[in-house]
Structure formats: C-alpha cells, structure tokens
Design a protein around this motif. Structure first.
Motif: not given
Length: 283
Positions: A58-73
């Motif tokens: 909300e508020g016109g924002l974007t959280l951009h993420s990329h996992l590449r080799m080792d990232g995880a959510w």
C-alpha cells in the motif's frame, strides 16, 4: 538458481500469507533500507516475474527480491519457531497478525516505487508462467542471435523468462540436440516446438515440490544431475560439462547418443570442472 516454477510457488505461498493483511512488523536488513518503516501498510499482492518476486505494498511501493543461488522466503505461523538458517542470514521480516514471512540470504532486496518496476524487470522476455507470455516473441528473441549456443540462449532471461539450468538440460534432451548446438542450426520444426514445450514443462511443475520432466514416477528427470548414469532411452552414460560465456559456467547434462550436435570431449577442462560440481541427486 531457482527455476521459474520454484519462484512461482514461492510467490503463491507469500501471496497467501501476506496479501490483504496489514503489516505489524517490517524489518529490512539491508543498509539502504534499514530505517524504512512499512508497518501499518497493507500488502496488496505478491507477483512473480520470471525469477523475480514483486511484493506490492500500500502506498505505491514494491519490495523487489531475487533468490539467485541460495536465497529463500519462508512463511511461519506467528509463534512458530523459524527454520531457514541462522539469524544473521535474515534479510527481511514481514509480519501481519497471523503470519510471518522471513527472507533468508536474499542477494537482491530493494524497495522501489511500483510505477518504476520496469527498471528492474523491464528487460525480461516473455514470462513462461506470466500473463505476458507470447511464444512467437520468445521464439523471435531466441532466433535473433543464430550463432549463440542454444543452452546459453535459453538461460538468457531477456529471451524468455523462467528457464534455469535444469530446464535448459531437459529441454535440449527432449528436442534431441546438445546445448552447444547453435540456435541457427536448430531445425525449424524443433525451434517452433521449443517455446510451447518449455511452457508445458513449467506449467506441469509449478505446483510440484519435486520437479518431473519424464512423466514417470521415477526417475523424475531425463539427464539433469544424472552424470555417469544410463540414459533412460538408450542406456548410454549421461555426460556432464560446464557451459557458459566465461562469466558464469554451469554444469550441463546430455546424452551423447540421443542428442546430436557439438559437445565437449570427455576429459576436457569443461568436463573436469563440471564433475567437481555435479549435484548428488537430480531435482
């Protein structure tokens, strides 16, 4: 690096946990955004774009993420013990009254205006699992550089978005050509088959934890990770060698009988390097 189907599942899981909920905690553990306060804002949606994740707030924002080799959510019920790595590897925490999403080892994490998302994903080709999929444009992108090895062209997200090293090897096997065959040498009928086949594979696996490209209960892949094991079709030993443009090389698998085209010789430097990085179990 995760394939497009893995990122699609991650986005689906995050969307289910966060969308429509107001954040009661938002901790971005990267220096540039460490003081940003997103609490009190609702998460609108979580959308995958190729291998990128766009969490719109909300508020016109974007959280951009990329996992590449080792990232995880990872997503946890509030009060549940977190398990995804040591605390010093946490890069983001997004919490609402019911769920907490924790981003571990995220190599790319940035906050931008939603209207400016094209600055980080605008270069991508048609998304195999996205609403912008256009198989004619994807094929045109691939054919635009006929002298490029097919495996490298498939991994270039500017051509079509979502293919990683697993699908690169599996697609080349299904097409009956080596990943080192140039795009221009690919027979026209197989070239036309490539984009819809890639889409079919990713769509079939986007809801599966264990990826399957064979249609069999086991093995679940034809060549990826199967170096020195018998080919499922001809029983010849599957081979592995590095492929890349010099900036990033990845182990690449193929059957020397079922797939026609150029390939590194056994014992070549590319083959020796790849053997040292062969994964223990195909996925």
């Amino acid at each position: 690096m995760p394939e497009g189907d893995t990122v699609w599942r991650t986005a689906k899981r995050l969307h289910g946990a966060l969308a429509g909920q107001v954040l009661v905690r938002a901790d971005l553990r990267v220096p540039k955004f460490a003081t940003v306060d997103l609490t009190g804002r609702a998460v609108l949606d979580v959308t995958p774009r190729g291998k990128h994740l766009m969490t719109r707030i909300e508020g016109g924002l974007t959280l951009h993420s990329h996992l590449r080799m080792d990232g995880a959510w990872k997503v946890f019920a509030n009060g549940e013990r977190w398990s995804g790595g040591p605390a010093h590897q946490i890069r983001a925490i997004l919490e609402n009254p019911d769920r907490t999403a924790v981003g571990y080892r995220l190599p790319v994490l940035e906050l931008l205006r939603t209207a400016e998302e094209d600055t980080v994903v605008g270069h991508l080709g048609p998304d195999l699992l996205g609403p912008d999929w256009d198989q004619d444009r994807a094929l045109g992108n691939l054919l635009a550089d006929p002298g490029r090895p097919l495996g490298e062209a498939l991994l270039d997200q500017r051509n079509l978005a979502g293919i990683g090293n697993v699908y690169k090897s599996e697609l080349c096997f299904l097409l009956g050509v080596t990943p080192w065959l140039t795009v221009g040498a690919l027979p026209a009928d197989r070239a036309a088959l490539l984009p819809p086949l890639a889409k079919k594979l990713l769509e079939a696996n986007r809801d599966r934890v264990v990826r399957n490209t064979t249609g069999l209960r086991a093995p679940d892949v034809f060549v990826y990770g199967r170096a020195s094991r018998p080919c499922l079709r001809c029983r010849t030993r599957v081979r592995v060698a590095d492929q890349g443009d010099g900036s990033r090389e990845r182990p690449t698998y193929w059957c020397p009988v079922c797939q026609s085209g150029p390939a590194p010789e056994p014992g070549s430097p590319a083959a020796r390097r790849a053997r040292g990085r062969t994964p223990g179990r195909p996925r």
